[in-house]
Scaffold this motif. Structure first.
Motif, PDB file in Angstrom:
ATOM      1  N   LEU A   4       0.847  -1.189   0.000  1.00  0.00           N
ATOM      2  CA  LEU A   4       0.000   0.000   0.000  1.00  0.00           C
ATOM      3  C   LEU A   4       0.882   1.237   0.000  1.00  0.00           C
ATOM      4  N   LEU A   5       0.595   2.176  -0.885  1.00  0.00           N
ATOM      5  CA  LEU A   5       1.196   3.502  -0.827  1.00  0.00           C
ATOM      6  C   LEU A   5       0.221   4.405  -0.085  1.00  0.00           C
ATOM      7  N   HIS A   6       0.622   4.845   1.099  1.00  0.00           N
ATOM      8  CA  HIS A   6      -0.227   5.647   1.977  1.00  0.00           C
ATOM      9  C   HIS A   6       0.283   7.079   1.951  1.00  0.00           C
ATOM     10  N   ILE A   7      -0.569   8.007   1.521  1.00  0.00           N
ATOM     11  CA  ILE A   7      -0.202   9.414   1.404  1.00  0.00           C
ATOM     12  C   ILE A   7      -1.147  10.259   2.247  1.00  0.00           C
ATOM     13  N   ASP A   8      -0.576  11.082   3.128  1.00  0.00           N
ATOM     14  CA  ASP A   8      -1.350  12.072   3.876  1.00  0.00           C
ATOM     15  C   ASP A   8      -0.905  13.456   3.452  1.00  0.00           C
ATOM     16  N   SER A   9      -1.845  14.395   3.398  1.00  0.00           N
ATOM     17  CA  SER A   9      -1.485  15.754   2.997  1.00  0.00           C
ATOM     18  C   SER A   9      -2.061  16.824   3.916  1.00  0.00           C
ATOM     19  N   SER A  10      -2.780  16.427   4.957  1.00  0.00           N
ATOM     20  CA  SER A  10      -3.347  17.416   5.866  1.00  0.00           C
ATOM     21  C   SER A  10      -2.246  18.169   6.603  1.00  0.00           C
ATOM     22  N   GLN A  84       4.988   0.488  -7.998  1.00  0.00           N
ATOM     23  CA  GLN A  84       5.137  -0.752  -7.236  1.00  0.00           C
ATOM     24  C   GLN A  84       3.998  -0.996  -6.248  1.00  0.00           C
ATOM     25  N   ALA A  85       3.117  -0.008  -6.095  1.00  0.00           N
ATOM     26  CA  ALA A  85       2.010  -0.149  -5.147  1.00  0.00           C
ATOM     27  C   ALA A  85       0.897  -1.012  -5.740  1.00  0.00           C
ATOM     28  N   ASP A  86       0.338  -1.870  -4.903  1.00  0.00           N
ATOM     29  CA  ASP A  86      -0.841  -2.649  -5.293  1.00  0.00           C
ATOM     30  C   ASP A  86      -2.120  -1.861  -5.048  1.00  0.00           C
ATOM     31  N   ALA A  87      -2.036  -0.856  -4.175  1.00  0.00           N
ATOM     32  CA  ALA A  87      -3.162   0.034  -3.890  1.00  0.00           C
ATOM     33  C   ALA A  87      -2.594   1.313  -3.287  1.00  0.00           C
ATOM     34  N   VAL A  88      -3.392   2.380  -3.359  1.00  0.00           N
ATOM     35  CA  VAL A  88      -2.986   3.680  -2.829  1.00  0.00           C
ATOM     36  C   VAL A  88      -4.136   4.246  -2.009  1.00  0.00           C
ATOM     37  N   VAL A  89      -3.815   4.844  -0.865  1.00  0.00           N
ATOM     38  CA  VAL A  89      -4.817   5.606  -0.118  1.00  0.00           C
ATOM     39  C   VAL A  89      -4.254   7.010   0.064  1.00  0.00           C
ATOM     40  N   ILE A  90      -5.086   8.001  -0.241  1.00  0.00           N
ATOM     41  CA  ILE A  90      -4.658   9.402  -0.193  1.00  0.00           C
ATOM     42  C   ILE A  90      -5.585  10.187   0.719  1.00  0.00           C
TER      43      ILE A  90
END
Length: 210
Positions: A4-10, A84-90
């Motif tokens: 999982l590619l986990h991205i936070d931007s807050s 390379q990520a199988d899924a991403v959460v943003i």
């Protein structure tokens, strides 16, 4: 194991609903045995796309100067994480009717024509869950529906340019508890937040098994 590619931007580190909901997604992903690559774009901002970053993409490696090599190395690092990520959460809170500039900077870096974008899209088909929190409501039929430029921008960019598959989780009225003028929406905020956590958890379980 799926990644999982986990991205936070807050910009907020405490009290951020988008961070809370992406954390729920991540917890379910990890519980299913998946691994995580994490990018906190507020704590460690990605630089905005520079002239060196733009021009480096159109030059053979041997023709890049030192600045262009460094700029391209960053783009390559970020793009590789996406590929390379199988899924991403943003986590994408709405700021001034659109997305945080930190998230826009990341998008500008990973939209790389000839690789992730263009005739072939190297990350095409990757599922992305966007947690699009907002202080009020911008749903269809609401007074400010015409001011919604966050999810519309992300859906178009992530799907049309990168070929990703986007699902939205949208917790609304996140300012209700801190803005006295929104006191009547506190219950709606809690209900929306609860549903966002449930939707994020369910989507993580689904994608982790895929």
């Amino acid at each position: 194991m799926p990644t999982l590619l986990h991205i936070d931007s807050s910009a907020l580190f405490e009290g951020s609903v988008s961070r809370e909901v992406t954390a729920t997604f991540r917890a379910e992903w990890e519980a299913a045995g998946g691994t995580v690559v994490y990018r906190d774009l507020a704590a460690n901002p990605v630089p905005h796309l520079s002239a060196a970053g733009v021009t480096s993409a159109f030059l053979p490696a041997e023709q890049r100067d030192a600045e262009q090599r460094a700029a391209y190395a960053l783009r390559d690092e970020l793009v590789t994480e996406l590929e390379q990520a199988d899924a991403v959460v943003i986590g994408a809170p709405m700021y001034n009717f659109t997305v945080p500039s930190s998230l826009k900077a990341w998008i500008d870096q990973v939209v790389l024509f000839g690789r992730t974008a263009g005739a072939t899209k190297s990350a095409a088909g990757t599922p992305v869950v966007v947690v699009a929190s907002r202080g009020g409501s911008y749903a269809a039929g609401s007074p400010r529906a015409d001011f919604e430029f966050a999810t519309t921008y992300l859906e178009k960019t992530l799907t049309e340019l990168l070929g990703l598959r986007v699902d939205l989780v949208v917790p609304e009225f996140t300012m209700a508890k801190v803005n006295p003028a929104m006191a009547e929406f506190v219950d709606a905020a809690e209900a929306s937040k609860t549903k966002a956590h449930q939707d994020a958890a369910a989507k993580a379980k689904e994608l982790a098994k895929a």
